[in-house]
Scaffold this active site. Sequence first.
Site, short mmCIF file in Angstrom:
data_model
loop_
_atom_site.label_atom_id
_atom_site.label_comp_id
_atom_site.label_asym_id
_atom_site.label_seq_id
_atom_site.Cartn_x
_atom_site.Cartn_y
_atom_site.Cartn_z
N ASP A 141 -0.24 6.17 -3.74
CA ASP A 141 -0.85 6.64 -2.42
C ASP A 141 -2.26 5.90 -2.10
O ASP A 141 -3.08 6.32 -1.35
CB ASP A 141 -1.32 8.05 -2.29
N LYS A 144 -1.08 0.07 0.96
CA LYS A 144 0.52 0.17 0.99
C LYS A 144 0.92 -1.35 0.41
O LYS A 144 2.07 -1.19 0.00
CB LYS A 144 0.75 0.45 2.37
N ASP A 169 4.22 7.80 -1.18
CA ASP A 169 3.67 8.36 0.00
C ASP A 169 3.77 7.29 1.00
O ASP A 169 3.58 6.18 0.95
CB ASP A 169 2.20 9.11 -0.06
N ASN A 170 3.76 7.77 2.29
CA ASN A 170 3.65 6.74 3.80
C ASN A 170 4.77 5.60 3.63
O ASN A 170 4.34 4.68 3.90
CB ASN A 170 2.28 5.99 3.69
N GLU A 199 0.73 13.54 7.74
CA GLU A 199 -0.16 14.37 7.50
C GLU A 199 -0.98 15.09 8.67
O GLU A 199 -1.32 14.11 9.32
CB GLU A 199 -1.43 14.13 6.44
#
Length: 215
Positions: A141, A144, A169-170, A199
């Site tokens: 997380d 990236k 995540d993401n 989120e």
Amino acid sequence: TRTSRPQRILKAVQRKATVGDPQSVITAIDHFCRHREWAMNVGDEKGSILDSVVNEVSPVTVLELGTYCGYSTVRIARLLPPGACVITLEFNPDYAAIARQVIKWSGLEDKVQLVEGASGDWIPWMKEHFGVQAFDLVFLDHWKERYLPDTKLLEECGLIQKGTVLLADNVICPGTPDYLEYVRNSPHYNSQYYRSHLEYTKAEDGLEKSVFLGY
Ligand SMILES: O=C(NCc1cccc(CNc2ccc3[nH]ncc3c2)c1)c1cc(-c2ccc(F)cc2)cc(O)c1O
Ligand SMILES: [Mg+2]
């Protein structure tokens, strides 16, 4: 504004959450970020998916890359049995300082090792410095563009073994296209996408779970 967003998140925890009650810390942060100020915590919707993966893996050793304010650290640590721990890396010292206080407020400091520094510098030292043999679960997380190089570094350092689960995540927003392409096309990973939302918003995002199959 004089205070930083992480400082305002910590204030919300100190005002609304009960010391030693991790769920109240999670609820306080989610309420603040949904009704006052958006912040880049994994959040309640993707957080529930994170919870289910932690419960499924029942990890003894967890690596989290990207602590921020400690929201996902608390989500993970609250589900760990005695003797299990999460090592969480945070590059930004201001984030780390807030996260330490959020983790302390939740009463989970005994299950958390917060390390200030960059993944690329620390991953090669994990075995020697923390006596880690391999990670059971890695939660990605952080920046990236670091997901793929750090995954390759973890492989090279022998910190990923058969059965290790990577949870990222993401993968849609902001997105990690090179990482996704790698884990989805590699014969050494079994990957699956958990569709969700960014989120506290209606935008699409999701988590990618990748199980290492061995060499
Ligand atoms: O970018 C993100 N998070 C990573 C991040 C971001 C900033 C600083 C750090 C500094 N921490 C750091 C760095 C390097 C490190 N190496 N090892 C540890 C380590 C730790 C980390 C992010 C963005 C959005 C988002 C933003 C805007 C928007 F419109 C939509 C979505 C949503 C998220 O859920 C996100 O997670
Ligand atoms: Mg994130």
